[in-house]
Design a protein around this motif. Sequence first.
Motif, PDB file in Angstrom:
ATOM      1  N   UNK A  84       1.032  -1.124   0.070  1.00  0.00           N
ATOM      2  CA  UNK A  84      -0.061  -0.015  -0.187  1.00  0.00           C
ATOM      3  C   UNK A  84       0.715   1.105  -0.204  1.00  0.00           C
ATOM      4  N   UNK A  85       1.771   1.479   0.978  1.00  0.00           N
ATOM      5  CA  UNK A  85       2.563   2.607   1.053  1.00  0.00           C
ATOM      6  C   UNK A  85       3.962   2.098   1.642  1.00  0.00           C
ATOM      7  N   UNK A  86       4.901   2.823   1.153  1.00  0.00           N
ATOM      8  CA  UNK A  86       6.338   2.467   1.916  1.00  0.00           C
ATOM      9  C   UNK A  86       6.830   4.002   2.353  1.00  0.00           C
ATOM     10  N   UNK A  87       7.662   3.888   3.410  1.00  0.00           N
ATOM     11  CA  UNK A  87       8.233   4.967   3.907  1.00  0.00           C
ATOM     12  C   UNK A  87      10.199   4.741   3.494  1.00  0.00           C
ATOM     13  N   UNK A  88      10.584   5.430   2.908  1.00  0.00           N
ATOM     14  CA  UNK A  88      12.129   5.319   2.832  1.00  0.00           C
ATOM     15  C   UNK A  88      12.899   5.349   4.073  1.00  0.00           C
ATOM     16  N   UNK A  89      13.719   4.525   4.463  1.00  0.00           N
ATOM     17  CA  UNK A  89      14.563   4.885   5.716  1.00  0.00           C
ATOM     18  C   UNK A  89      15.795   5.365   5.524  1.00  0.00           C
ATOM     19  N   UNK A  90      16.275   5.603   4.199  1.00  0.00           N
ATOM     20  CA  UNK A  90      17.603   6.092   4.047  1.00  0.00           C
ATOM     21  C   UNK A  90      17.881   5.751   2.626  1.00  0.00           C
ATOM     22  N   UNK A  91      19.190   5.748   2.430  1.00  0.00           N
ATOM     23  CA  UNK A  91      19.835   5.632   0.854  1.00  0.00           C
ATOM     24  C   UNK A  91      20.199   4.028   0.780  1.00  0.00           C
ATOM     25  N   UNK A  92      20.090   3.209   1.806  1.00  0.00           N
ATOM     26  CA  UNK A  92      20.494   2.046   1.663  1.00  0.00           C
ATOM     27  C   UNK A  92      19.334   0.868   1.253  1.00  0.00           C
ATOM     28  N   UNK A  93      18.430   1.458   0.754  1.00  0.00           N
ATOM     29  CA  UNK A  93      17.214   0.617   0.184  1.00  0.00           C
ATOM     30  C   UNK A  93      16.225  -0.027   1.373  1.00  0.00           C
ATOM     31  N   UNK A  94      16.556   0.712   2.664  1.00  0.00           N
ATOM     32  CA  UNK A  94      15.485   0.224   3.595  1.00  0.00           C
ATOM     33  C   UNK A  94      14.275   0.965   3.407  1.00  0.00           C
ATOM     34  N   UNK A  95      13.180   0.219   3.869  1.00  0.00           N
ATOM     35  CA  UNK A  95      11.677   0.786   3.777  1.00  0.00           C
ATOM     36  C   UNK A  95      11.091   0.404   5.001  1.00  0.00           C
ATOM     37  N   UNK A  96       9.970   1.092   5.552  1.00  0.00           N
ATOM     38  CA  UNK A  96       9.030   0.781   6.548  1.00  0.00           C
ATOM     39  C   UNK A  96       7.583   0.759   5.912  1.00  0.00           C
ATOM     40  N   UNK A  97       6.935  -0.113   6.117  1.00  0.00           N
ATOM     41  CA  UNK A  97       5.612  -0.245   5.679  1.00  0.00           C
ATOM     42  C   UNK A  97       4.667  -1.208   6.712  1.00  0.00           C
ATOM     43  N   UNK A  98       3.456  -0.898   6.697  1.00  0.00           N
ATOM     44  CA  UNK A  98       2.564  -1.799   7.443  1.00  0.00           C
ATOM     45  C   UNK A  98       2.839  -3.230   7.100  1.00  0.00           C
ATOM     46  N   UNK A  99       2.656  -4.064   8.342  1.00  0.00           N
ATOM     47  CA  UNK A  99       3.231  -5.486   8.236  1.00  0.00           C
ATOM     48  C   UNK A  99       1.689  -6.057   8.328  1.00  0.00           C
ATOM     49  N   UNK A 100       0.873  -6.220   7.090  1.00  0.00           N
ATOM     50  CA  UNK A 100      -0.408  -6.632   6.956  1.00  0.00           C
ATOM     51  C   UNK A 100      -0.361  -8.016   6.866  1.00  0.00           C
TER      52      UNK A 100
END
Length: 191
Positions: free
Chosen positions: A1-17
Amino acid sequence: MYATTLGDDGAELRPLDPWYAEEFLAHLDRGREFIGQYIAFGARATDVDSARDVLTDHADKRAADSGGLHGIWLDRKLVGGVLFRTFDAQQGTCEVGCWLEPAAAGRGLVTRAATVLIDWAVEQRGIHRVEWYAASGNRPSINVARRLGMSQDGVLRENHLHRGVRHDTEVWSVLAPEWRAARARAAHNDH
C-alpha cells in the motif's frame, strides 16, 4: 500500500499486514532464536496460518487505533520491524517496540524506523508520552532508546519471566516537547 524510505541503503518501512504471512514466517524462522532472547514476539507464529493470525491481530489493533505493526524491508527482504505495542490517543501515550533478525543488526534500521513512528505519533496524533520497555540485558534495545533521546524512568525489578528467567525491565520515555526540541536541533545541525 505505502512505504516510507528509511535512508539511501534500500531500507523501507511499511505496514505489516496479514497478506505478508509467508514472508513474515520466513523472516521469523531466520531470526527466531535471536529475536526470542528477551521477548516472545512471533513465538506463536509457527506456520503460515498462525503467522497470518499474528498479523491479523496487529492489523485489528491498528484498525481499533490501539496499536500497529510495521515491517522493515532491506533490499526487498523483510528483516525486522517496529510496532506500537500500545497506543492510547485519548491519554496521549503509546509504547514503541522493535524486533530484528541478526543479519540486519547494527545498521541503525530500528532507530530510523522508530523515529518515523514517533514523529507520526507526536506530530500527527498528538501523543505526549512515548515509552520504550527493554530487558536490562538487552543492550541493543536500550541503546536504541538512548539514540532516540529517551530518558530512563526506572527499572521494574525481575518483573518479566521469559524462558524460565526473571528479567529486570527498563522503562524509557520521551515527552513530546523533548522530542520536538531534539528533532529541531538535529534539523538545525543538518544545515
